[in-house]
Design an enzyme around this catalytic site. Structure first.
Site, PDB file in Angstrom:
ATOM      1  N   LYS A  81       2.433   8.031   2.272  1.00  0.00           N
ATOM      2  CA  LYS A  81       1.745   7.714   1.018  1.00  0.00           C
ATOM      3  C   LYS A  81       0.742   6.589   1.240  1.00  0.00           C
ATOM      4  O   LYS A  81       1.034   5.624   1.961  1.00  0.00           O
ATOM      5  CB  LYS A  81       2.785   7.315  -0.032  1.00  0.00           C
ATOM      6  CG  LYS A  81       2.254   7.115  -1.442  1.00  0.00           C
ATOM      7  CD  LYS A  81       3.424   6.866  -2.390  1.00  0.00           C
ATOM      8  CE  LYS A  81       2.998   6.680  -3.823  1.00  0.00           C
ATOM      9  NZ  LYS A  81       4.162   6.493  -4.723  1.00  0.00           N
ATOM     10  N   SER A 156       3.731   9.188  -8.617  1.00  0.00           N
ATOM     11  CA  SER A 156       2.529   8.830  -7.889  1.00  0.00           C
ATOM     12  C   SER A 156       2.502   9.330  -6.443  1.00  0.00           C
ATOM     13  O   SER A 156       1.515   9.140  -5.746  1.00  0.00           O
ATOM     14  CB  SER A 156       2.370   7.304  -7.889  1.00  0.00           C
ATOM     15  OG  SER A 156       3.475   6.671  -7.254  1.00  0.00           O
ATOM     16  N   SER A 180       8.208   8.112  -9.168  1.00  0.00           N
ATOM     17  CA  SER A 180       7.121   8.581  -8.308  1.00  0.00           C
ATOM     18  C   SER A 180       7.535   9.499  -7.174  1.00  0.00           C
ATOM     19  O   SER A 180       6.685  10.149  -6.567  1.00  0.00           O
ATOM     20  CB  SER A 180       6.362   7.376  -7.733  1.00  0.00           C
ATOM     21  OG  SER A 180       5.670   6.706  -8.754  1.00  0.00           O
TER      22      SER A 180
END
Length: 468
Positions: A81, A156, A180
């Site tokens: 990420k 996210s 997320s």
């Protein structure tokens, strides 16, 4: 031409074949990179490829040829990420303010992935500083849902979930503050796990005493999530809240998964915001399908709506703590980050104290619940994937949301507990979009969460989405 079927193997099978020398790390990587080249332009999951990925794969080949044990994740391509640093690779945090930021060192989780033999394929997309349940930012744009590119992939860790669902990567690293790892897993039809606080230490961090955000794994199967967790879990002197993992075998827990005699509670709406009828139908059917596997399932009422206000107060403090070195740039952040910072700066000490009391009350409620049940199941999201061009859905089940984050309440109220919580595909709604079911475990109960996720995948298998 690369054999793209290799990219669709489970991470567990990839690693087995690489260790057995049935396939090379470079062949596996090339299969994933071929899918990145073909599918990423429409999905926008991988935002910064690792230019050294082939060198890493070739080094693994050399070590395997020399008879070395290269680890649990031998040759498995992983997406990191874009809020987690990889040494020498751009890390933007999804923010124009950091569009040229290149860290010098790997984060702890990346070091552990490399030590286990994983190949870092590249960085995956995220909202600015992971703020929001829809993945878009001014640096890289929007990530789209592989099941329908007009819909959101969630956030996210949306880039990681979309990359998994399309076979661009076999494992995804992500973070989870308010959902997320679970929201995009639900929207994209993959498996995510929010581990207990400290099981996978987040190092480095500007907020080292963080009890809300965790680092964790996402994959296409519960077995692969367990494999990745096995590789990255465990304490470090660098993190004051880390917890031990010695003697824990997450992989074995999945391998020996058995739902017979497991006591399961199902709650349709823990956050009191309502739920889309189609989503609830899919999740209810999935939960009670576990009776076929020998589990005892009972529907309960569980009102955690008081956690909504508590989370908002603590989320504001989290943003101020995490971004404190950059408060002078407040007006230059995007709207979601800036609003969270302003809300945090306006939060009183009394409100923070009340929020901590709410967490205490919630933890006690779960302690009582786990005297009667082994696990709690509840829909991951109250809505199906919404249009990708929207920041967030304004209604849930026809009800107007009070704040722009209320639609995330089914996941974020559970973040307050510090308990292990996973999301597993429950099926698809009437539009063919995936719906996820959260599995909430008792303290230090990752093994039971993973095992039930594995049983659910056996009962309710999901195919991969049609390629765009």
């Amino acid at each position: 031409m690369p054999d793209e079927s290799l990219a669709l193997l489970t991470a567990t099978e990839m690693a087995r074949r690489v260790r057995a020398r049935e396939v090379s790390p470079t062949e596996v990587l090339d299969a994933c990179l071929a899918r990145v080249e073909r599918l990423n332009p429409a999905i926008n999951a991988v935002v910064t490829p690792n230019p050294r990925a082939r060198d890493e794969a070739r080094e693994l080949e050399r070590r395997i040829a020399a008879g070395e044990d290269v680890g649990l994740l031998a040759g498995v391509p992983v997406g990191i990420k874009d809020v987690t640093q990889v040494g020498g690779l751009r890390c933007t945090f999804g923010s124009p303010l950091f569009s040229d930021h290149v860290p010098e060192e790997d984060a702890l989780v990346v070091r552990r992935l490399r030590a286990a033999g994983a190949v870092i394929l590249g960085k995956t997309n995220t909202p600015e500083f992971a703020a929001g349940g829809n993945t878009f930012n001014e640096v890289f744009g929007r990530t789209r849902n592989p099941w329908n590119p007009e819909r959101s992939a969630g956030g996210s860790t949306g880039g990681g979930a979309a990359g998994l669902a399309t076979g661009m990567i076999a494992l995804a690293e992500g973070t989870d503050l308010g959902g997320s790892l679970r929201i995009p897993a639900s929207f994209c039809g993959v498996v995510g796990l929010r581990p207990s606080v400290g099981l996978v230490p987040t190092v480095p961090s500007d907020f080292i005493w963080d009890t809300l955000q965790v680092t964790g794994p996402m994959a296409r199967t519960a077995a692969d999530v367990a494999l990745m967790l096995q590789a990255v879990a465990g304490p470090t002197p660098e993190a004051p809240l880390s917890q031990p993992a010695a003697g824990r075998d997450f992989v074995r827990a999945v391998r020996e998964a058995d739902a017979r005699g497991v006591r399961i509670a199902y709650c349709r709406d823990i956050a009191g915001i309502g739920i889309d009828a189609g989503v609830e139908r899919v999740c209810r059917e999935a939960a009670f399908a576990l009776e076929q596997a020998g589990a005892a399932v009972e529907e309960i009422g569980l009102d955690l709506s008081y956690g909504r206000k508590a989370f908002l107060a603590l989320r504001g403090m989290w943003f101020v703590s995490m971004l404190h070195p950059h408060l002078d740039k407040l007006d230059r952040f995007g709207v979601n980050v800036a609003n969270n910072l302003r809300a945090g700066l306006a939060t009183s000490v009394e409100e923070l104290g009340a929020a901590e009391q709410a967490r205490k009350r919630m933890r006690a409620r779960f302690a009582e619940l786990f005297t009667r049940f082994d696990l709690l199941l509840t829909p991951t999201m109250a809505v199906p994937p919404f249009p990708v061009v929207e920041n967030y859905p304004r209604t849930v089940g026809g009800r107007e949301m009070e704040t722009y984050v209320d639609w995330l309440a089914p996941t974020f109220v559970l973040s307050l507990t510090g308990l292990p919580v996973g999301s597993v595909p429950a099926g698809a709604d009437g539009d063919g979009m995936p719906c996820g079911l959260q599995v909430v475990g008792a303290p230090f109960g990752e093994e039971r969460v993973l095992a039930l996720q594995a049983v659910m995948q056996q009962l309710r298998p999901m195919h991969l989405p049609i390629e765009p």
